[in-house]
Design an enzyme around this catalytic site. Structure first.
Site, PDB file in Angstrom:
ATOM      1  N   ARG A   1     -13.766  29.943  -8.757  1.00  0.00           N
ATOM      2  CA  ARG A   1     -14.630  29.075  -9.539  1.00  0.00           C
ATOM      3  C   ARG A   1     -13.863  28.258 -10.569  1.00  0.00           C
ATOM      4  O   ARG A   1     -14.427  27.368 -11.206  1.00  0.00           O
ATOM      5  CB  ARG A   1     -15.708  29.918 -10.234  1.00  0.00           C
ATOM      6  CG  ARG A   1     -16.470  30.830  -9.285  1.00  0.00           C
ATOM      7  CD  ARG A   1     -17.540  31.607  -9.978  1.00  0.00           C
ATOM      8  NE  ARG A   1     -18.661  30.760 -10.350  1.00  0.00           N
ATOM      9  CZ  ARG A   1     -19.828  31.222 -10.786  1.00  0.00           C
ATOM     10  NH1 ARG A   1     -20.020  32.509 -10.891  1.00  0.00           N
ATOM     11  NH2 ARG A   1     -20.786  30.401 -11.118  1.00  0.00           N
TER      12      ARG A   1
ATOM     13  N   LYS B   1     -32.973  46.441 -19.228  1.00  0.00           N
ATOM     14  CA  LYS B   1     -32.234  47.016 -18.104  1.00  0.00           C
ATOM     15  C   LYS B   1     -32.445  48.517 -18.075  1.00  0.00           C
ATOM     16  O   LYS B   1     -32.454  49.192 -19.105  1.00  0.00           O
ATOM     17  CB  LYS B   1     -30.730  46.725 -18.250  1.00  0.00           C
ATOM     18  CG  LYS B   1     -30.304  45.350 -17.788  1.00  0.00           C
ATOM     19  CD  LYS B   1     -28.787  45.227 -17.806  1.00  0.00           C
ATOM     20  CE  LYS B   1     -28.341  43.891 -17.253  1.00  0.00           C
ATOM     21  NZ  LYS B   1     -26.871  43.753 -17.271  1.00  0.00           N
TER      22      LYS B   1
ATOM     23  N   GLU C   1     -15.614  31.296 -16.023  1.00  0.00           N
ATOM     24  CA  GLU C   1     -14.262  31.363 -15.468  1.00  0.00           C
ATOM     25  C   GLU C   1     -13.455  30.103 -15.747  1.00  0.00           C
ATOM     26  O   GLU C   1     -12.251  30.179 -16.027  1.00  0.00           O
ATOM     27  CB  GLU C   1     -14.331  31.621 -13.962  1.00  0.00           C
ATOM     28  CG  GLU C   1     -14.896  32.972 -13.581  1.00  0.00           C
ATOM     29  CD  GLU C   1     -16.415  32.985 -13.450  1.00  0.00           C
ATOM     30  OE1 GLU C   1     -16.968  34.019 -13.055  1.00  0.00           O
ATOM     31  OE2 GLU C   1     -17.048  31.938 -13.753  1.00  0.00           O
TER      32      GLU C   1
END
Length: 628
Positions: free
Chosen positions: A398, A284, A370
């Protein structure tokens, strides 16, 4: 931003993937270098997601070079990493408009481009979508290829493993690229594995493998021996056993910043049948030193000067609601050793950094999971702990089954701190927190609180934490109005509203009361002044203050509900249902989010467009009064 050919001469030759594929392979590294520089220049001027895209530059170039996009189907997971994809697919000149009103969508969006094959925003959907698209491609019979690119973080969600399990079982032609941007890769290991990847994906190896399996298919002991031999040979050099067990042929890891190496490997893999995994290691923030060192800080950035190598400091402002939650969490933990804080990979965004350091034994980051976060909390609660789940409104969607089945049915004392409720702005329709009131208020045992300012938020968090039943406190993205926050915590009686403005004696014949739910209270106050209306801060959607509502209905000709959430099924619907059920003689006007998905823009722009700022509320009321 117009393209300066002097700075991007090779990238200028690749306005589309079709043009990119006309270039010789030895030009691709230069294309990637210029693409990275363009991305840096573009995002620094427009703001947006940054570090993830820097890490996928070479991968994006290689994918579009090898695969015949848009005929071949390329699915990006989440979409943070897809800025280079947008630049290479004809949207380069529009990049300054990304995440802005009427501008480029922040994530892949099929209505925007034929190269965007699937709308994404939430994590971990790419493999499921790819399996479905691969099935469709097989039925189509045109040799269309399907590729899903998923990050290692997104792979932590159960949905991704469900898809891998199914994809490996049905054995359709598809490639899953695992973009691993967390682990480091040394130069030697990268070179070794790139060489091995070429060998393991080459025609010689695969001809021998497939041929031997056919020859040995009728000799079970020898077939098993050959399979085990292949497994052990590959197991010595690649960490792909779990994927192999799920039915995928695993290749990697390879260096995700080596364009020629990836092109060779992808060309080989494009010709291999069945489900494939290619493990690609990237970094990243690649190519911009400060973003490499702190990719979390540079995940999404405001406008900045790349030469400074630091992000501008925001002007002093009121604390964000996320910070208020984080401070409450630390304060509450001083008094409650049974408090357990849970987040599905949103520690920074939810304001939990300080808590995670001060109370590491009471802090649980469950990664992008979640559903697990909610049932984990239920398991804690049923054994006497006091869990707090910090979760964005759009992500709570979710875990809806777990919310009902594991928490509400058992009436467990789990507190949900719902961040990013209402309009969030630039992240667009996948991230607007529009629906939480609507999907929560129909659940028995659930308390729903809508604080109107910072202090109300702190006190409601305390209130919910003390309850012996499920409770939610919803609050928006960004800061409050600067009200004084009282450190002493005290519980608010359930269902108790507060009247902030009473209608004047000389009010016009048509008397109006505004019932506010949440942090649009300043807009409600301004509108109430202009309309000479009563203003009641309702505070609770459930339980509703029915006494105050009954009195307001008796004393006013028009009740106006205001909420930063969907009108359908929202707080206004709760009010309307009570009015209807009890035959109250009053009219009702519901102000909130309409029955449509809200696109990207600033919060202020959307409030004005949807007429839920002060001016819009006044206009809606005046229109209603004019027709009544």
């Amino acid at each position: 931003m117009s393209l300066d050919l002097a700075h991007y001469p090779t990238l200028a030759l690749a306005n589309t993937p079709e043009e990119l594929r006309t270039l010789p392979k030895d030009k691709l590294t230069q294309v990637a270098n210029e693409l990275r520089q363009f991305l840096l220049s573009s995002v620094s001027q427009s703001s947006g997601h940054f570090a993830s895209g820097l890490g996928t530059v070479e991968l994006t170039v290689a994918l579009h070079y090898v695969y015949q996009t848009p005929f071949d189907q390329l699915i990006w997971d989440v979409g943070h990493q897809a800025y280079p994809h947008k630049i290479l697919t004809g949207r380069r000149e529009r990049m300054p408009s990304i995440r802005q009103q009427d501008g480029l969508h922040p994530f892949p969006w099929p209505p925007e481009s034929v190269y965007d094959t699937f709308a994404v925003g939430h994590s971990s959907t790419s493999i499921s979508a790819a399996v479905g698209m691969a099935i469709a491609a097989e039925k189509e019979g045109k040799n269309r290829k399907t590729v899903a690119v998923i990050g290692d973080g997104a792979l932590s969600a159960g949905l991704a493993f469900e898809a891998l399990n199914h994809g490996g079982d049905i054995s359709k032609d598809m490639l899953v690229i695992l973009n691993d941007n967390e682990m480091s890769i040394s130069e030697n290991v990268g070179a070794l594995n790139s060489h091995l990847a070429r060998l393991l994906t080459g025609s010689f190896f695969n001809t021998i493998r497939d041929g031997s399996k056919k020859v040995l298919s009728n000799v079970p002991p020898l077939k098993e021996f050959a399979s085990k031999a292949e497994e052990h040979i590959k197991g010595m050099v690649v960490p792909g056993t779990i994927f192999e067990e799920l039915g995928f042929n695993y290749i990697g890891p390879i260096d995700g910043h080596d364009v020629p190496g990836m092109v060779d490997t992808l060309k080989n893999m494009r010709n291999i049948s069945g489900p494939q995994i290619l493990h690609v290691v990237t970094k990243k923030g690649k190519g911009y030193d400060v973003a490499e060192k702190d990719p979390i800080k540079f995940h999404a950035v405001p406008r900045f000067n790349p030469a400074d190598e630091r992000l501008p400091k925001s002007a002093p402002s009121t604390p964000t609601y996320s910070a208020i939650f984080g401070q409450w969490l630390c304060d509450m933990a001083q008094h409650d050793p049974k408090l357990m804080a849970i987040t599905p990979a949103m520690r920074e965004g939810s304001g939990m950094v300080a808590f995670s350091k001060e109370y590491p034994e009471q802090y649980f980051d469950v990664a992008i999971a979640e559903q697990h976060a909610v049932t984990l909390a239920a398991g804690m609660a049923i054994r006497g702990l006091n869990p707090v789940v910090a979760i964005y409104s759009t992500f709570l969607q979710r875990a809806y089954d777990q919310l009902i089945h594991d928490v509400a049915i058992q009436n467990l004392p789990v507190l949900f701190a719902i961040d990013r409720a209402g309009i969030v702005g630039a992240d667009g329709p996948t991230h607007q927190g529009a629906f939480d009131i609507s999907f929560l208020r129909c659940i028995p045992n659930m308390v729903i609180m809508t604080p109107s300012d910072e202090n109300e938020c702190r006190q409601m968090l305390y209130t919910g934490h003390q309850l012996d039943q499920p409770a939610t406190v919803r609050y928006p993205r960004g800061g409050g109005d600067g009200v004084e926050i009282i450190e002493t915590m005290s519980a608010i009686p359930l269902g108790q509203s507060r009247t902030l403005r009473s209608i004047a004696d000389n009010a016009p014949a048509q008397r109006v009361a505004i019932l506010n739910f949440g942090t649009l209270l300043p807009e409600a106050k301004a509108a109430a002044e202009q309309l000479n209306a009563t203003l009641i801060d309702m505070r609770f959607v459930k339980p509703l203050d029915t006494h105050a509502l009954t009195e307001a209905a008796a004393q006013h000709d028009l009740l106006v509900t205001l909420e930063d959430g969907a009108i359908k099924g929202g707080a206004g619907s709760e009010v309307g249902e009570y009015i209807l059920a009890n035959g109250l003689a009053t009219s009702l006007l519901q102000c909130g989010l309409p029955d449509t998905f809200i696109m990207q823009a600033t919060q202020t722009q959307m409030y004005a467009q949807l007429e839920i700022d002060a001016a819009g509320i006044v206009q809606q009321v005046q229109r209603r009064l004019a027709t009544s």
